[in-house]
Write a protein that holds these residues in place. Structure first.
Motif, short mmCIF file in Angstrom:
data_model
loop_
_atom_site.label_atom_id
_atom_site.label_comp_id
_atom_site.label_asym_id
_atom_site.label_seq_id
_atom_site.Cartn_x
_atom_site.Cartn_y
_atom_site.Cartn_z
N HIS A 184 0.84 -1.06 -0.13
CA HIS A 184 -0.01 0.09 -0.23
C HIS A 184 0.93 1.32 -0.18
O HIS A 184 0.55 2.21 -0.57
N MET A 185 1.98 1.18 0.71
CA MET A 185 2.67 2.38 0.91
C MET A 185 3.94 2.39 -0.04
O MET A 185 4.08 3.50 -0.82
N ASP A 234 9.51 -7.84 -4.59
CA ASP A 234 8.32 -7.91 -3.41
C ASP A 234 8.07 -9.31 -3.74
O ASP A 234 8.20 -9.90 -5.10
N LEU A 281 8.40 -2.41 4.59
CA LEU A 281 7.95 -3.97 4.97
C LEU A 281 6.82 -4.06 6.01
O LEU A 281 6.87 -2.94 6.73
N GLY A 310 -6.73 1.37 3.82
CA GLY A 310 -5.61 1.65 3.41
C GLY A 310 -4.36 1.12 4.53
O GLY A 310 -3.05 0.90 4.15
#
Ligand code: NAD
Length: 302
Positions: free
Chosen positions: A11-12, A31, A65, A234
């Motif tokens: 998300h970030m 990722d 992470l 979020g």
């Protein structure tokens, strides 16, 4: 051109990585989630097949992470990124994580001739997207100065704080989140009781906001619930309870009793078990709505 390895594209991190590319850095990304990696490739990152492959040849490694176990695994686990970095590289660790894991990673970095700062962020996905996050950094002044162009690609230059030696960034971020979630519970309790006592919710909110009891949460953040029942997915409850647990752990380590923090943590653990790991960060408010058999929504649409 500075070569950057970016690991953790959730998300970030997905937005942060894109902003780093836009700022002109040459980015290799990794990722575990193939979808996240594909999206990063579409924004201009070169995808890597592992953390070590991503870090090899990088001048800077940035990580975003979920928490301490993933930070430890990516940085110093088997096939970890620090061992793949060349001496002289810089690690910018931007997860909300623990001081203990940070200390171990920093020791491994130092042994390899690699610098490291902790630089967790605040501002939700909306500010990750716009590149205007607040950043709380801990580490040597020289390493912080070196990291600044990268931090300015991700955060608002007016809200990038160098707070002291390594670990200071993690500590401040944990305490910031703890305080925010205390405000969330206090707001939920006050509004549920007020509405049940028959006070009009619009008038209750206006009165509280204009009183000495006001908070940023009450004035601004709770509005997404009051407007449209949006608890902000979020930031998932799984991560909320991780952060609150880390804050209580930190208090335990430094020997300060924090009865309120422990209670607020448990309220959020209850909300996570009731609504699920992926439920939004303001799900504790739903607990009070359910208990009081009300919905906290504006009386008039505003
Ligand atoms: P997220 O779960 O959406 O993203 C984490 C990413 O890390 C995922 O894409 C996951 O696949 C990847 N990942 C996990 N283990 C990995 C491994 N071993 N190797 C490579 N990739 C791995 O989380 P997020 O919401 O993006 O949050 C990231 C960090 O930022 C967390 O520490 C969180 O507490 C913090 N934070 C989040 C918010 C928010 O609003 N979401 C705000 C401030 C800070």
């Amino acid at each position: 051109m500075t070569r950057v390895a970016f690991i953790g594209l959730g998300h970030m991190g997905g937005h942060m990585c894109r902003n780093v590319i836009t700022a002109g850095f040459d980015v290799c990304a990794f990722d575990l989630d193939a979808g996240a990696l594909r999206r990063a490739r579409e924004t201009g990152a070169r995808p890597a097949g592992s953390a070590a492959q991503c870090a090899a040849g990088a001048d800077m490694l940035v990580t975003s992470l979920p928490g301490p176990p993933q930070v430890e695994q990516v940085l110093t686990g088997s096939g970890g990124a620090i061992a793949a970095l060349a001496p002289g590289a810089l690690v910018i660790e931007m997860s909300t994580s623990s001081l203990e894991v940070g200390r171990r990673a920093q020791a491994a970095a130092r042994a390899r001739g690699v610098e490291m700062i902790d630089a967790p962020v605040a501002g939700q996905t909306i500010r990750a997207e716009s590149g205007t996050l607040a950043i709380y950094a801990g580490g040597d002044s020289a390493a912080f100065t070196r990291a600044l162009p990268m931090l300015e690609a991700i955060g608002d230059p007016q809200q990038i704080f160098h707070l002291g030696p390594h670990g200071s960034g993690y500590a401040v971020k944990l305490l910031l989140n703890l305080t925010w979630f205390v405000h969330a519970v206090a707001t939920a309790e006050a509004m549920a009781v007020g509405v049940k006592a028959g006070v009009d919710i619009d008038k209750l909110h206006t009165a509280l906001v204009n009183s000495p009891a006001n908070s940023n949460f009450l004035e601004h953040d709770v509005r997404s619930v009051l407007d449209r029942g949006d608890y902000d997915e979020g930031f998932a409850m799984k991560l909320v309870t991780k952060d609150l647990g880390l804050a209580v752990d930190l208090a335990r380590v430094v020997g300060v009793p924090v009865e309120l923090a422990a209670l607020v943590e448990q309220i959020h653990v209850r909300a996570r078990s009731r609504y699920g790991d992926q439920a939004g960060e303001m799900s504790a408010i739903r607990l009070y709505e359910e208990l009081a058999e009300i919905e906290l929504r504006w009386h008039t649409s505003s």
